[in-house]
Design a protein around this motif. Structure first.
Motif, PDB file in Angstrom:
ATOM      1  N   ARG A 110      20.146  83.370  64.607  1.00  8.16           N
ATOM      2  CA  ARG A 110      21.040  84.464  65.002  1.00  8.16           C
ATOM      3  C   ARG A 110      21.597  85.167  63.768  1.00  8.16           C
ATOM      4  NH1 ARG A 110      26.331  83.661  68.822  1.00  8.16           N
ATOM      5  NH2 ARG A 110      26.776  85.866  69.112  1.00  8.16           N
TER       6      ARG A 110
ATOM      7  N   VAL B 289      21.058  89.110  62.788  1.00  3.58           N
ATOM      8  CA  VAL B 289      22.190  90.011  62.567  1.00  3.58           C
ATOM      9  C   VAL B 289      22.109  90.644  61.181  1.00  3.58           C
ATOM     10  CG1 VAL B 289      24.699  90.089  62.287  1.00  3.58           C
ATOM     11  CG2 VAL B 289      23.703  88.871  64.219  1.00  3.58           C
TER      12      VAL B 289
ATOM     13  N   LEU C  10      21.711  94.582  60.310  1.00  3.28           N
ATOM     14  CA  LEU C  10      22.644  95.297  59.433  1.00  3.28           C
ATOM     15  C   LEU C  10      21.912  96.008  58.300  1.00  3.28           C
ATOM     16  CD1 LEU C  10      25.610  92.768  59.215  1.00  3.28           C
ATOM     17  CD2 LEU C  10      25.566  94.980  60.369  1.00  3.28           C
TER      18      LEU C  10
END
Length: 66
Positions: free
Chosen positions: A3, A7, A11
């Protein structure tokens, strides 16, 4: 871990997509950044920018952990 990597990848993709607008921000040219220019030598240390980015990242991490 998966995860977190997803992420961070998201980004990075978002930052790359918004780079034309992000490059216009005054980060790196703030008052308090050290820039010394001498003959044949240039030294630049963005101390104020580093502190500002550190505070923003700390606040974002704190918000997401709640």
């Amino acid at each position: 871990m998966q995860r977190l990597l997803l992420v961070l990848g998201g980004l990075l993709i978002a930052a790359a997509a918004t780079w034309p607008w992000l490059s216009k921000l005054p980060l790196g040219r703030l008052p308090g950044d050290i820039h010394i220019i001498r003959d044949g030598f240039s030294f630049y240390f963005p101390i104020t920018t580093c502190i500002l980015v550190s505070v923003v990242v700390s606040v974002v991490i704190w918000i997401f952990q709640r």
